[in-house]
Motif scaffolding. Structure first.
Motif, mmCIF file in Angstrom:
data_model
loop_
_atom_site.group_PDB
_atom_site.id
_atom_site.type_symbol
_atom_site.label_atom_id
_atom_site.label_comp_id
_atom_site.label_asym_id
_atom_site.label_seq_id
_atom_site.Cartn_x
_atom_site.Cartn_y
_atom_site.Cartn_z
ATOM 1 N N PHE B 282 0.802 -1.215 0.000
ATOM 2 C CA PHE B 282 0.000 0.000 0.000
ATOM 3 C C PHE B 282 0.839 1.271 0.000
ATOM 4 O O PHE B 282 0.303 2.366 -0.001
ATOM 5 C CB PHE B 282 -0.937 0.008 1.215
ATOM 6 C CG PHE B 282 -1.780 -1.218 1.307
ATOM 7 C CD1 PHE B 282 -1.555 -2.163 2.293
ATOM 8 C CD2 PHE B 282 -2.794 -1.437 0.388
ATOM 9 C CE1 PHE B 282 -2.329 -3.313 2.361
ATOM 10 C CE2 PHE B 282 -3.578 -2.579 0.449
ATOM 11 C CZ PHE B 282 -3.334 -3.523 1.440
ATOM 12 N N SER B 283 2.139 1.092 -0.003
ATOM 13 C CA SER B 283 3.021 2.258 0.102
ATOM 14 C C SER B 283 2.738 3.303 -0.954
ATOM 15 O O SER B 283 2.700 4.494 -0.668
ATOM 16 C CB SER B 283 4.485 1.834 -0.013
ATOM 17 O OG SER B 283 4.842 1.075 1.099
ATOM 18 N N GLU B 284 2.568 2.834 -2.181
ATOM 19 C CA GLU B 284 2.359 3.819 -3.236
ATOM 20 C C GLU B 284 1.032 4.537 -3.068
ATOM 21 O O GLU B 284 0.949 5.757 -3.211
ATOM 22 C CB GLU B 284 2.411 3.156 -4.618
ATOM 23 C CG GLU B 284 2.360 4.198 -5.727
ATOM 24 C CD GLU B 284 2.322 3.592 -7.113
ATOM 25 O OE1 GLU B 284 3.144 2.702 -7.375
ATOM 26 O OE2 GLU B 284 1.467 4.029 -7.926
ATOM 27 N N ILE B 285 0.007 3.772 -2.727
ATOM 28 C CA ILE B 285 -1.313 4.389 -2.604
ATOM 29 C C ILE B 285 -1.317 5.450 -1.508
ATOM 30 O O ILE B 285 -1.870 6.533 -1.687
ATOM 31 C CB ILE B 285 -2.398 3.330 -2.321
ATOM 32 C CG1 ILE B 285 -2.449 2.322 -3.457
ATOM 33 C CG2 ILE B 285 -3.748 4.001 -2.132
ATOM 34 C CD1 ILE B 285 -3.448 1.205 -3.246
ATOM 35 N N SER B 336 -7.879 -3.101 5.375
ATOM 36 C CA SER B 336 -9.324 -2.866 5.482
ATOM 37 C C SER B 336 -9.726 -1.590 4.768
ATOM 38 O O SER B 336 -10.769 -1.518 4.123
ATOM 39 C CB SER B 336 -9.742 -2.737 6.945
ATOM 40 O OG SER B 336 -9.381 -3.875 7.649
ATOM 41 N N LEU B 337 -8.876 -0.584 4.901
ATOM 42 C CA LEU B 337 -9.190 0.696 4.278
ATOM 43 C C LEU B 337 -9.084 0.607 2.760
ATOM 44 O O LEU B 337 -9.733 1.363 2.039
ATOM 45 C CB LEU B 337 -8.255 1.776 4.834
ATOM 46 C CG LEU B 337 -8.473 2.056 6.321
ATOM 47 C CD1 LEU B 337 -7.305 2.831 6.911
ATOM 48 C CD2 LEU B 337 -9.772 2.830 6.539
ATOM 49 N N ILE B 343 -9.065 4.184 1.524
ATOM 50 C CA ILE B 343 -7.672 4.541 1.270
ATOM 51 C C ILE B 343 -7.545 5.508 0.089
ATOM 52 O O ILE B 343 -6.510 6.152 -0.081
ATOM 53 C CB ILE B 343 -6.830 3.260 1.040
ATOM 54 C CG1 ILE B 343 -5.390 3.483 1.452
ATOM 55 C CG2 ILE B 343 -6.938 2.768 -0.388
ATOM 56 C CD1 ILE B 343 -4.539 2.232 1.390
ATOM 57 N N PHE B 344 -8.590 5.610 -0.694
ATOM 58 C CA PHE B 344 -8.567 6.524 -1.842
ATOM 59 C C PHE B 344 -9.194 7.879 -1.524
ATOM 60 O O PHE B 344 -9.293 8.735 -2.403
ATOM 61 C CB PHE B 344 -9.290 5.896 -3.042
ATOM 62 C CG PHE B 344 -8.676 4.600 -3.493
ATOM 63 C CD1 PHE B 344 -9.319 3.390 -3.247
ATOM 64 C CD2 PHE B 344 -7.458 4.584 -4.138
ATOM 65 C CE1 PHE B 344 -8.751 2.193 -3.646
ATOM 66 C CE2 PHE B 344 -6.876 3.379 -4.537
ATOM 67 C CZ PHE B 344 -7.526 2.186 -4.291
#
Lengths: 264, 448
Positions: B282-285, B336-337, B343-344
């Motif tokens: 998820f680092s990039e997001i 979960s996000l 997360i977006f």
């Protein structure tokens, strides 16, 4: 161990599709970081990674019928998928899957954003359900034949024969399955070249490439109220081949016309 | 301007007003999508998903005597954008107002730019509080008089009338964006502005609607190769040739329009090297920048990514000078996000007038302020529970793990549907506007 893992996998998948309930996802940040230590940790890491991959592909497949999907979100999800594929290629998991599919060359190039966003959508509904019902029967992500098929279906454009969508076949009926990558390039080349129907379109300032895929494949510009998924599902295969070859000949004709116009 | 919160000389934030429907059942069209003070702070504009713009005006009277600063009341409401249908793509174009930006005031009228995904409009908001009376050829009710009945002539006189605020669209800037517009920014030259979509940035002249210049284009020749999009863009507050744009990969590029017509090559690239210990899928997001804002001074810029706010010195490209964690407790919940798409979420951020405090939103209707001088931060909640005027807001705290203290809220109890994405700070005073899903809260500092 296999059964337990299988059950765990189902639960994970269940939680994926159930919204609004308070639950803990596997949230394996700690697990992922500690994964290189100890062989025991690896299977569950693979499982988590697999779930993440599947979740991402589901997200890419869900398309809004009337409103354009968010490009930023799509790109971020596609990048995540690519990252997972990269890692799987590196640790050999990806290779294993590819060699199990009959005679296909492995995916040297990682799947591009557009393919992920489009081809996943095209393999909608009808394809999605059987894939997931098969998957729940499986335990280990990397071992069984079933799973490899699923992997190929949802993740690789090199889909097994029975699951390959009409679109790809029609575009290149003569193409060897092994040259799939090349055929994809061809498709996208065609699409990137504007294939306008009139000379006016050729000089239009509006960027057409974003929806060229639709117009080329469907051959109809006035198809209202249909998103990507619907259109491609109901699309008769013959027209695709014609419209694609027509596009190329149209383009030649247009060149010819433009030449004449310019000279005059 | 005083600090963020806490004890001593710091500010105490009080509830002032709340605008919007009370019930929990939120109508989709009422979802607030942008909030912006004008340059004097007298006007506060909001845009919503239904394409409407509502402008509030601060009361000017009794400012010295009253215990609080002027209240904001509705000044004008108008429908800025309507839903459209793109027949070529068979897709609907949402009327949701993505951004509103006020232009600096040049005359009696106010001007603002409002944009949806595809079209930018310049609106003129003007007041009419006088009308002419005493026409020779017209009766008071508008009926025309027979000229033969006119025996004397008089000059029409302007008489006061009830204030009428009119909003009229003066320019419509359309058909220049293939992708969704995420930012607009007015230039300090008072003549031009930029609009940015996912892949391109265009430069417009306020007077010219049939043409715009493309100044940034990151669309790859092959869409297959697309891995990065533009997420926000802004003009420098003082240098009319400088602007920045942020990307989904966590980079910010500063461009100088004097360098070339197409600013594809940046003058500066701001990027912080990744922390290898925090690396995940998820680092990039989470590094994707959702908002970029220059400080009023123009010396710094602030970026918001999913978990933090970073302050950059324009003279230093390799790392931010300050980093503030907004909700670090979410780092262990990223999966979960990601699953529920939170997360977006694109959070915005803002500076106070003196650039000493920055503010941004979070979940559970919490918003956070960071004082750059004292290094103190505070978490407050926008909720109808505290809605008595001049009630001091109680600081909130999220308990990440372990034993939850009294008055703390645990991470698992946070409501991720209650998100504060849009906040704005008055350019001169300690007045802030915080938008929850469909309500606008106005808070002020405690005036003694």
């Amino acid at each position: 161990m296999g059964e337990e893992e299988g059950l765990h996998q189902t639960q994970l998948l269940d939680t994926m599709f159930v919204r609004g309930l308070k639950r803990k996802c596997f949230d394996g940040e700690e697990d992922i970081e500690g994964t290189l230590a100890g062989f025991k940790a690896i299977p569950s890491y693979n499982l988590q990674r697999q779930s993440l991959l599947d979740m991402s592909l589901v997200k890419l497949q869900l398309c809004h019928m009337l409103v354009e999907p968010n490009l930023c979100r799509s790109v971020l999800i596609a990048n995540t998928v690519r990252q997972i594929q990269e890692e799987m290629t590196q640790d050999g998991t990806w290779q294993m899957i590819n060699t199990q599919s009959a005679g296909q060359t492995s995916l040297d190039r990682l799947v591009s954003t557009d393919i992920l966003c489009r081809s996943s959508k095209e393999q909608a509904e009808g394809k999605l359900v059987p894939v997931y019902s098969t998957f729940t029967k499986d335990c280990e992500g990397t071992q069984s034949q079933d799973n490899s098929e699923i992997m190929s279906t949802v993740t690789s454009p090199q889909a097994p024969r029975n699951l390959q969508s009409n679109m790809w076949e029609m575009e290149n009926p003569q193409e060897n399955r092994g040259n799939f990558q090349k055929s994809l390039d061809q498709i996208f080349e065609t699409l990137e070249n504007k294939s306008p129907n009139t000379v006016e379109d050729l000089f239009s300032e509006v960027d057409n490439s974003y929806y060229d895929l639709d117009t080329v494949l469907t051959g109809m510009m006035s198809n209202t109220k249909m998103g990507h998924c619907d259109v491609l599902e109901t699309f008769p295969s013959q027209t695709t081949a014609n419209s694609n070859s027509n596009c190329k000949s149209d383009l030649n004709e247009l060149d010819h016309i433009v030449e004449i116009l310019v000279e005059s | 301007m005083a600090g963020a919160g806490g004890g001593g000389n710091d500010i105490q934030w009080c509830f002032s007003q709340v605008k919007g429907a009370v019930d929990d059942d939120v109508a989709e069209a009422d979802i607030i999508s942008t909030v912006e003070f004008n340059h004097s702070g007298e006007l506060l504009a909001t845009g919503d998903k239904g394409g409407r713009v509502v402008i509030f005006q601060q009361e000017q009277e009794n400012k010295i005597q009253s215990l609080s600063r002027g209240e904001y009341n509705v000044y004008s409401t108008f429908q800025s954008h309507e839903p459209e249908f793109d027949y070529l793509k068979s897709l609907e174009i949402e009327e949701k107002i993505n951004k509103i930006r006020w232009l600096p005031q040049k005359n009696a009228a106010q001007f603002l730019l409002s944009t949806n995904d595809k079209t930018i409009k310049l609106w003129k908001i003007s007041e009419r509080d006088k009308r002419p009376e005493g026409y020779n050829l017209k009766e008071e009710d508008g009926r025309y008089r027979d000229p033969s009945t006119v025996t004397t002539l008089r000059v029409p006189v302007l008489r006061p009338m009830d204030l009428m605020v009119e909003a009229s669209p003066r320019r419509i800037f359309a058909n220049a964006h293939t992708y969704h517009i995420n930012s607009i920014s007015s230039n300090s030259d008072y003549e031009t502005y930029l609009s940015a979509d996912d892949l391109r940035i265009n430069l417009w002249h306020l007077e010219i609607t049939d043409r715009s210049f493309n100044i940034v284009d990151i669309k790859p020749a092959n869409m297959e190769e697309l891995t990065e999009v533009i997420t926000a863009a802004e003009f420098h507050p003082n240098s009319c040739n400088t602007f920045v744009y942020s990307s989904s990969k966590g980079t910010i590029r500063l461009c100088d329009m004097r360098a070339s017509a197409l600013c594809d090559r940046h003058s500066k690239l701001f990027e912080e090297p990744e922390d290898p210990s925090n690396r995940s899928f998820f680092s990039e997001i989470i590094s994707s920048i959702s908002d970029v804002k220059f400080s009023h001074s123009g010396r710094y810029m602030m970026t918001r990514d999913y978990l933090s706010v970073k302050i950059w010195d324009l003279n230093m490209e390799n790392r931010p000078v300050e980093t503030y964690q907004v909700h670090e407790y979410l780092r262990s919940k990223l999966c979960s996000l990601y699953e529920n798409d939170c997360i977006f979420d694109k959070f915005e951020c803002c500076w106070n007038g003196s650039d000493s405090v920055v503010m941004t939103g979070s979940y559970n209707n919490f918003f956070r302020m960071f004082d750059r001088n004292t290094k103190r931060d505070i978490t407050l909640e926008a909720s109808r529970e505290n809605n008595k005027p001049r009630t001091v807001l109680k600081p909130r705290k999220v308990c990440a793990s372990g034993k939850r203290k009294k008055d703390e809220i645990s991470v698992d109890s946070l409501d991720f549907n209650k998100k504060i994405l849009h906040t704005a700070w008055h350019p001169k005073e300690n007045i802030i506007a915080v938008a929850t899903t469909n309500n606008l809260y106005i808070f002020q500092d405690k005036v003694n």
